[in-house]
Design a protein around this motif. Structure first.
Motif, PDB file in Angstrom:
ATOM      1  N   LEU A   1      -3.252   6.082   8.758  1.00 42.21           N
ATOM      2  CA  LEU A   1      -4.667   5.838   9.051  1.00 42.21           C
ATOM      3  C   LEU A   1      -4.978   6.054  10.534  1.00 42.21           C
TER       4      LEU A   1
ATOM      5  N   LEU B   1      -8.952   2.600   2.558  1.00 44.12           N
ATOM      6  CA  LEU B   1      -8.679   3.639   1.560  1.00 44.12           C
ATOM      7  C   LEU B   1      -9.566   3.558   0.326  1.00 44.12           C
ATOM      8  N   THR B   2     -10.357   2.492   0.229  1.00 43.88           N
ATOM      9  CA  THR B   2     -11.244   2.402  -0.933  1.00 43.88           C
ATOM     10  C   THR B   2     -12.710   2.597  -0.520  1.00 43.88           C
TER      11      THR B   2
ATOM     12  N   ARG C   1      -6.132   7.493  -3.860  1.00 46.20           N
ATOM     13  CA  ARG C   1      -6.828   8.372  -2.905  1.00 46.20           C
ATOM     14  C   ARG C   1      -6.141   9.750  -2.852  1.00 46.20           C
ATOM     15  N   THR C   2      -4.804   9.747  -2.846  1.00 43.57           N
ATOM     16  CA  THR C   2      -4.066  11.021  -2.765  1.00 43.57           C
ATOM     17  C   THR C   2      -4.290  11.836  -4.036  1.00 43.57           C
TER      18      THR C   2
ATOM     19  N   ILE D   1      -3.367   4.012  -2.072  1.00 46.91           N
ATOM     20  CA  ILE D   1      -2.866   5.272  -1.487  1.00 46.91           C
ATOM     21  C   ILE D   1      -2.663   6.302  -2.600  1.00 46.91           C
TER      22      ILE D   1
END
Ligand SMILES: Cc1ncc(COP(=O)(O)O)c(C=O)c1O
Length: 402
Positions: A243, A290-291, A89-90, A86
Motif C-alpha cells: 500500500l 483495499l475495500t 482486489r487482485t 487482497i
C-alpha cells in the motif's frame, strides 16, 4: 588463537551480503536530509516518499482499531479479513481467481521480496535482474546466498524487456527473474506481449518470475499488466505488492506476496520465524484501504501525471540533458553523459551548489552511471523551482568547461 586474544564472534559471512556498491545509493539523499534538518533550503527529489497524506478513512480505521484493543498478535500469514480483501482486489484487477491461501502479509513489499528470495535462491544460484533495476534488488537476490545476474534493457527500446537477451542469460544456475512494472527507476510499463514472453521463458526453463508491482496504480500511458493475468503466469509467478505507493502509506509498512497455491505455506512459515505476525491495527486499516473504491488512488495518480508532465517539459528544455519520459511510476531517468561527468559527481554537486537532491544512476546498475534519477515527488511549483535550479547548475558547469 591465544588466551590474550579471543577470536571475535563470526557474523560477516552473512552480513557482507547486504552491503556492496549499491548500499551507498542513498548517501546523497541522507546528506540532503541532514542539510535540510540544519535549515538549508533543499528540494528533496531523491527517495520515493511522496508528500501526500494517507487517505483519512484509512487513518481513522487504524485509530478505531487501536481504541478497540486490536494490539495483539495476528495469525502469522496475516489477518483472514486482509488476506481475503487482497485476494478479492487482485482477482478483480486481473480477472483471475486468487484465493486467500495464496496471500501472505508482510511489513512492506521490501520485506516480501527478501522473504521470497530467501525461499528461492541459495549459494550458487542466480537471479536475473533487468537493468535498470531497483536499488535493493542485489541485496534481495543475495538474501539466501544467491546472486543477481544483470541483463541490461535498452533505453532506445524504452527499457522494455528483450526476451531473447534474457533467455541468453539463463543457465542451469538460474532460479528466477526479478522484475518491476511500472518500473523504478525507468517508469517503463511493460508491454503485455513482452511480459508474456517472460512468462513463457520461465515455463520453458523451469524458473520463477518474481513480479514487483508496487507502482501498479501510477500508470499514465498503457496499462498495468500482472503476469497473473497472462496465460500460464499464475503457475510460475510470485507477485509482490504493497500500500506504500498506491495509498500514500510508506510508513505503515504493509505489503504482501501472492504465491502459487501449493507454495504460499513456505512464506507463511518464514513469516512465523521472521515476523511472528504483522501489526494488527495496521492490517485492519489495510482492509479499509483495499475495500474502498479507487477515487483517492486515482486522484493521486492524476496529480502525479501533472507533476510528471511539468518536470519532463522543464528538464527537456535544458541543453545537455536527455530525458527518458516515463509511462508510469514516480521517477524519471535523466542522461547527463553529455555534460562529461558521472551521475554521482553530478548528484553531489547539484546538492551542494543548487540544493536539489536526486539519486545517482549507479544505484540502478553500472550501465546507468551517466544518469540520475529524479522523482516527481513534490507540487508542480516546487518542481518548477527545481528545474530552474538544475538549469542554472547545468549552465554553470557548461561555462566552467569551456
Ligand atoms: C520497486 C520497489 N519495490 C519495492 C519497494 C519497497 O516498497 P515498500 O514500501 O512496500 O516496502 C520500493 C520502494 O521505493 C520500490 O521502489
Amino acid at each position: 588463537m591465544t588466551h590474550d586474544q579471543p577470536a571475535a564472534p563470526r557474523v560477516l559471512t552473512a552480513a557482507g551480503r547486504f552491503s556492496g556498491p549499491r548500499s551507498r545509493a542513498w548517501d546523497v539523499t541522507d546528506r540532503a536530509a541532514k542539510l535540510a534538518a540544519a535549515g538549508a533550503d533543499i528540494i528533496q527529489l531523491g527517495i520515493g516518499d511522496p508528500d501526500f497524506d494517507t487517505p483519512a478513512a484509512i487513518s481513522e480505521a487504524a485509530v478505531a482499531a487501536l481504541q478497540a484493543g486490536r494490539t495483539h498478535y495476528s495469525p502469522f500469514a496475516g489477518e483472514p479479513a486482509l488476506r481475503e480483501a487482497i485476494a478479492r482486489r487482485t482477482s478483480e484487477q486481473h480477472g483471475v481467481e486468487v484465493s486467500p491461501d495464496q496471500v501472505v502479509v508482510f511489513p512492506g513489499a521490501q520485506c516480501a521480496l527478501f522473504a521470497i528470495m530467501l525461499c528461492l535462491a541459495e549459494a550458487g544460484d542466480h537471479i536475473i535482474l533487468l537493468e535498470p533495476a531497483y536499488t535493493t534488488y542485489d541485496a534481495v537476490a543475495q538474501s539466501g546466498g544467491g546472486r543477481g545476474v544483470r541483463v541490461p534493457l535498452a533505453a532506445d527500446n524504452g527499457f522494455q524487456p528483450d526476451v531473447r537477451r534474457v533467455e541468453a542469460a539463463i543457465t542451469e544456475k538460474t532460479r528466477a527473474i526479478l522484475m518491476n512494472t511500472p518500473g523504478n527507476p525507468s517508469g517503463t510499463v511493460f508491454d503485455a506481449a513482452a511480459l508474456q514472453g517472460l512468462v513463457d521463458l520461465c515455463r520453458r526453463h523451469g524458473i520463477w518470475l518474481v513480479s514487483d508491482e508496487v507502482y501498479w496504480s501510477l500508470v499514465y500511458e498503457g496499462r498495468h499488466v500482472s503476469p497473473l493475468a497472462l496465460s500460464g503466469g499464475a503457475e510460475v509467478s510470485f507477485v509482490v505488492n504493497s500500500l506504500s505507493k498506491s495509498h500514500a502509506m510508506t510508513g505503515w509498512r504493509l505489503g504482501w506476496t501472492i504465491a502459487p497455491r501449493d507454495l504460499a505455506h513456505h512464506l507463511g512459515d518464514l513469516a512465523q520465524g521472521l515476523l511472528f505476525g504483522v501489526t494488527q491495527f495496521v492490517q485492519d486499516a489495510a482492509v479499509v484501504a483495499l475495500t474502498q473504491d479507487l477515487t483517492e488512488v486515482e486522484a493521486m495518480r492524476e496529480i502525479f501525471r501533472q507533476r510528471r508532465d511539468a518536470l519532463c517539459a522543464g528538464l527537456a528544455a535544458i541543453p545537455g540533458l536527455e530525458i527518458h519520459q516515463p509511462s508510469g511510476g514516480m521517477f524519471l531517468l535523466v542522461d547527463i553523459g553529455d555534460l562529461g561527468c558521472d551521475g554521482e559527481v553530478f548528484a553531489n554537486a547539484l546538492l551542494d551548489e543548487a540544493g536539489v537532491a536526486v539519486v545517482p544512476g549507479f544505484a540502478f546498475g553500472d550501465s546507468l552511471r551517466h544518469c540520475v534519477r529524479i522523482g516527481f515527488l513534490r507540487d508542480v511549483e516546487v518542481l518548477e523551482e527545481a528545474v530552474r535550479r538544475i538549469a542554472a547548475f547545468v549552465a554553470s558547469r557548461a561555462t566552467a568547461k569551456g
